[in-house]
Motif scaffolding. Structure first.
Motif, PDB file in Angstrom:
ATOM      1  N   TYR A  27     124.969  24.796  55.403  1.00  0.00           N
ATOM      2  CA  TYR A  27     125.771  24.991  54.187  1.00  0.00           C
ATOM      3  C   TYR A  27     125.148  26.042  53.279  1.00  0.00           C
ATOM      4  O   TYR A  27     123.936  26.158  53.209  1.00  0.00           O
ATOM      5  N   GLN A  28     126.029  26.769  52.624  1.00  0.00           N
ATOM      6  CA  GLN A  28     125.559  27.698  51.600  1.00  0.00           C
ATOM      7  C   GLN A  28     126.284  27.399  50.289  1.00  0.00           C
ATOM      8  O   GLN A  28     127.365  26.804  50.283  1.00  0.00           O
ATOM      9  N   LEU A  29     125.669  27.853  49.213  1.00  0.00           N
ATOM     10  CA  LEU A  29     126.365  27.864  47.930  1.00  0.00           C
ATOM     11  C   LEU A  29     126.364  29.312  47.457  1.00  0.00           C
ATOM     12  O   LEU A  29     125.312  29.943  47.343  1.00  0.00           O
ATOM     13  N   GLU A  40     111.589  29.910  49.197  1.00  0.00           N
ATOM     14  CA  GLU A  40     112.644  30.918  49.384  1.00  0.00           C
ATOM     15  C   GLU A  40     113.992  30.222  49.518  1.00  0.00           C
ATOM     16  O   GLU A  40     114.173  29.390  50.392  1.00  0.00           O
ATOM     17  N   LEU A  41     114.928  30.565  48.662  1.00  0.00           N
ATOM     18  CA  LEU A  41     116.199  29.842  48.708  1.00  0.00           C
ATOM     19  C   LEU A  41     117.393  30.689  49.109  1.00  0.00           C
ATOM     20  O   LEU A  41     118.355  30.185  49.688  1.00  0.00           O
ATOM     21  N   GLY A  42     117.368  31.974  48.790  1.00  0.00           N
ATOM     22  CA  GLY A  42     118.548  32.767  49.139  1.00  0.00           C
ATOM     23  C   GLY A  42     118.461  34.203  48.657  1.00  0.00           C
ATOM     24  O   GLY A  42     117.406  34.677  48.226  1.00  0.00           O
ATOM     25  N   ASP A  70     112.270  18.795  59.580  1.00  0.00           N
ATOM     26  CA  ASP A  70     113.084  19.517  60.559  1.00  0.00           C
ATOM     27  C   ASP A  70     114.549  19.532  60.113  1.00  0.00           C
ATOM     28  O   ASP A  70     115.132  18.472  59.847  1.00  0.00           O
ATOM     29  N   ILE A  71     115.162  20.716  60.042  1.00  0.00           N
ATOM     30  CA  ILE A  71     116.546  20.832  59.567  1.00  0.00           C
ATOM     31  C   ILE A  71     117.522  20.146  60.530  1.00  0.00           C
ATOM     32  O   ILE A  71     118.611  19.739  60.150  1.00  0.00           O
ATOM     33  N   ARG A  72     117.103  19.989  61.801  1.00  0.00           N
ATOM     34  CA  ARG A  72     118.021  19.401  62.786  1.00  0.00           C
ATOM     35  C   ARG A  72     118.285  17.924  62.517  1.00  0.00           C
ATOM     36  O   ARG A  72     119.236  17.347  63.025  1.00  0.00           O
TER      37      ARG A  72
HETATM   38  C1  YSA Z   1     123.020  37.706  49.151  1.00  0.00           C
HETATM   39  C2  YSA Z   1     123.464  38.485  48.087  1.00  0.00           C
HETATM   40  C3  YSA Z   1     124.627  38.100  47.462  1.00  0.00           C
HETATM   41  O1  YSA Z   1     125.114  38.895  46.447  1.00  0.00           O
HETATM   42  C4  YSA Z   1     125.332  36.989  47.826  1.00  0.00           C
HETATM   43  C5  YSA Z   1     124.872  36.218  48.895  1.00  0.00           C
HETATM   44  C6  YSA Z   1     123.726  36.566  49.557  1.00  0.00           C
HETATM   45  C7  YSA Z   1     123.265  35.764  50.717  1.00  0.00           C
HETATM   46  C8  YSA Z   1     123.808  36.298  52.040  1.00  0.00           C
HETATM   47  N1  YSA Z   1     125.231  36.141  52.157  1.00  0.00           N
HETATM   48  C9  YSA Z   1     123.127  35.544  53.170  1.00  0.00           C
HETATM   49  O2  YSA Z   1     123.773  34.805  53.889  1.00  0.00           O
HETATM   50  N2  YSA Z   1     121.813  35.722  53.261  1.00  0.00           N
HETATM   51  S1  YSA Z   1     120.881  34.974  54.336  1.00  0.00           S
HETATM   52  O3  YSA Z   1     121.280  35.300  55.659  1.00  0.00           O
HETATM   53  O4  YSA Z   1     119.519  35.303  54.020  1.00  0.00           O
HETATM   54  O5  YSA Z   1     121.107  33.450  54.123  1.00  0.00           O
HETATM   55  C10 YSA Z   1     120.951  32.874  52.833  1.00  0.00           C
HETATM   56  C11 YSA Z   1     120.223  31.568  52.914  1.00  0.00           C
HETATM   57  O6  YSA Z   1     120.851  30.713  53.864  1.00  0.00           O
HETATM   58  C12 YSA Z   1     118.803  31.707  53.448  1.00  0.00           C
HETATM   59  O7  YSA Z   1     117.929  32.059  52.412  1.00  0.00           O
HETATM   60  C13 YSA Z   1     118.532  30.321  53.951  1.00  0.00           C
HETATM   61  O8  YSA Z   1     118.202  29.465  52.869  1.00  0.00           O
HETATM   62  C14 YSA Z   1     119.856  29.913  54.492  1.00  0.00           C
HETATM   63  N3  YSA Z   1     119.913  30.117  55.960  1.00  0.00           N
HETATM   64  C15 YSA Z   1     120.097  31.272  56.637  1.00  0.00           C
HETATM   65  N4  YSA Z   1     120.126  31.061  57.961  1.00  0.00           N
HETATM   66  C16 YSA Z   1     119.976  29.728  58.141  1.00  0.00           C
HETATM   67  C17 YSA Z   1     119.837  29.126  56.865  1.00  0.00           C
HETATM   68  N5  YSA Z   1     119.679  27.794  56.730  1.00  0.00           N
HETATM   69  C18 YSA Z   1     119.644  27.066  57.847  1.00  0.00           C
HETATM   70  N6  YSA Z   1     119.767  27.554  59.103  1.00  0.00           N
HETATM   71  C19 YSA Z   1     119.944  28.868  59.292  1.00  0.00           C
HETATM   72  N7  YSA Z   1     120.097  29.345  60.534  1.00  0.00           N
END
Ligand code: YSA
Length: 351
Positions: free
Chosen positions: A221-223, A283-285, A335-337
Motif C-alpha cells: 500500500y501507498q499513501l 526512509e518512508l517515501g 518481515d513485510i511478508r
Molecule cells: C515520489 C514523488 C512524488 O511527488 C509522489 C510520489 C512519489 C513516490 C513514487 N511514486 C514511488 O512509488 N516511489 S518508490 O518506488 O520509492 O516507492 C515509495 C515507497 O513505497 C518506498 O519508499 C517504500 O516505502 C514503498 N515501497 C516501494 N517498493 C516496495 C515498497 N514497500 C513494500 N514493498 C515494495 N516492493
C-alpha cells in the motif's frame, strides 16, 4: 384374576409404556375384566348380580390405580426433564471471536485522519490503470529508464473490459493496461477532473513484479499526497511532512529530506522520519515539487476533452509513501511478508 396382585403390578409399573400394557391387559377390549364382564350372561341370574358388582368394583379400583400411577410417572418424567435441562444463568457465555481491522487498515486510518485534520480530502482510484496515467503523464515515456525502477505487471485487457478515464471516457487508446505500480497516477486523474486549489491524499494498493524479501512485497500500500494552488513552495511540503512526523511519533517527531530523482517532481527528495524509540531515521517515501510537465500534460488532456486549461503557472507539491514500511518500523516487524499471509497469531497483535 388376583386383584391385589394386579394393583401391586400397577403401583410398581416402571414406565408409562408398562402402565399402558397393564391397562390393555385388564381393561382393554380383550382385557381380563372386559372378558369377564362379557361372559356374565352365562351365569345364573343370582350369581350374575353378585359377580357383576364384584367386577365393577375391581374395574373401578384398577382404573383409579392406573390413574394414580400415571400421574406419578408423569411427574417423575417432568422432574427428570427439568433436572436434565437446567440452565445455569451464572455460567459465562460463549466467546464469539470478534473481527478486527487489519494492521494496514489501522495505519492507513491513522494517516488519513492526520491529513483530514490538515484539511485534505481523501480520494481513491483504480488498481488496473492505463500506461498513460501510471507512466506517460508522469513524465515517464516508454523509453525512460525510470520505468525500470518499477517492474510492472501488464494486464491483457480484453472486451468487455475497458479502462475509464477521470471523466468517464474510455481510454483504451492510451497504451497498455497495468496493475498500477504506484498511486501517483491519481495525481493526473484528479487534476484532470478538478480545478485548483486543492489538497488530497490517496490511499491505495499497488503492485510490482518484484522478488519478495523481508522488505519487499509484490503487493503493498501507498499513501499519495497532492497539493496544488498558486504560490506553493517546498516550505509547505516540509511543513506538512513535519506535521505528519509529529502526528505519528509525538513531540519528538521530525522529518529529514535528501535530494533524489523522480521524473514527476523537480526538485525531488526522499524523506525519512526520526524514530525516537530506536534513535534512527526511517526512509518512508518520495516527494517533491510537482514537475511543470504534469501540469502541461493535464491541461493538454483537458483541452482534448473540451475543458479549459487551468494549470498554467500553478505550483504544487506531492509525496508518496509506503504504508507497510511505516508499520514495520514502528512496531519492529521483522518481515513485510507477514502482512498478507493472514496468520491470525500475527494479525491479532495489532487489533
Ligand atoms: C515520489 C514523488 C512524488 O511527488 C509522489 C510520489 C512519489 C513516490 C513514487 N511514486 C514511488 O512509488 N516511489 S518508490 O518506488 O520509492 O516507492 C515509495 C515507497 O513505497 C518506498 O519508499 C517504500 O516505502 C514503498 N515501497 C516501494 N517498493 C516496495 C515498497 N514497500 C513494500 N514493498 C515494495 N516492493
Amino acid at each position: 384374576m388376583d386383584l391385589n396382585q394386579a394393583l401391586e403390578q400397577i403401583g410398581k409399573a416402571p414406565t408409562l409404556e408398562h402402565l399402558q400394557a397393564l391397562k390393555v391387559q385388564y381393561l382393554g377390549k380383550n382385557g381380563q375384566i372386559t372378558q369377564a364382564l362379557k361372559s356374565l350372561g352365562q351365569l345364573p341370574p343370582e350369581a350374575r348380580r353378585e359377580r357383576g358388582q364384584e367386577l365393577n368394583t375391581w374395574k373401578k379400583a384398577l382404573e383409579e390405580a392406573l390413574q394414580t400411577r400415571e400421574k406419578e410417572l408423569r411427574q417423575e418424567a417432568l422432574k427428570a426433564q427439568l433436572e436434565r435441562e437446567t440452565l445455569d444463568v451464572s455460567l459465562p457465555g460463549y466467546a464469539f471471536p470478534a473481527g478486527g481491522l487489519h494492521l494496514t487498515s489501522l495505519i492507513l486510518g491513522e494517516l488519513v485522519n492526520l491529513f483530514r485534520r490538515l484539511g485534505f480530502s481523501v480520494v481513491e482510484g483504480p488498481e488496473v490503470e492505463s500506461e498513460f496515467f501510471n507512466f506517460d503523464a508522469l513524465n515517464m515515456p516508454e523509453w525512460h529508464p525510470a520505468r525500470d525502477m518499477q517492474d510492472t505487471f501488464w494486464v491483457d485487457l480484453k472486451p468487455p473490459f475497458t479502462l475509464q478515464g477521470p471523466l468517464g471516457e474510455t481510454v483504451n487508446d492510451l497504451g497498455g493496461a497495468v496493475l498500477r505500480t504506484h498511486t501517483s497516477g491519481m495525481q493526473i486523474r484528479y487534476m484532470i477532473q478538478h480545478t485548483p486549489p486543492f489538497r488530497i491524499v490517496v490511499p491505495g494498493r499497488v503492485f510490482r513484479y518484484e522478488q519478495t524479501d523481508a522488505s519487499h512485497e509484490a503487493m503493498f500500500y501507498q499513501l499519495e499526497g497532492l497539493v496544488v494552488g498558486p504560490n506553493i513552495t517546498m516550505a509547505d511540503l516540509k511543513g506538512a511532512i513535519h506535521e505528519l512526523a509529529r502526528g505519528l511519533f509525538g513531540k519528538e517527531g521530525k522529518a529529514r529530506f535528501q535530494p533524489t530523482y523522480f521524473p514527476f517532481v523537480e526538485p525531488g527528495a526522499q524523506f525519512a522520519m526520526w524514530w525516537p524509540e530506536r534513535g534512527k531515521w526511517l526512509e518512508l517515501g518520495g516527494a517533491g515539487m510537482v514537475h511543470p510537465y504534469l501540469f502541461r500534460a493535464v491541461d493538454d488532456y483537458r483541452a482534448r476533452q473540451g475543458l479549459p486549461r487551468v494549470y498554467e503557472g500553478m505550483t504544487g507539491w506531492a509525496f508518496g509513501m509506503g504504508v507497510e514500511r511505516l508499520a514495520i518500523l514502528r512496531y519492529g516487524i521483522p518481515d513485510i511478508r507477514y502482512f498478507y499471509q493472514n496468520r491470525l497469531s500475527f494479525l491479532r497483535q495489532f487489533r
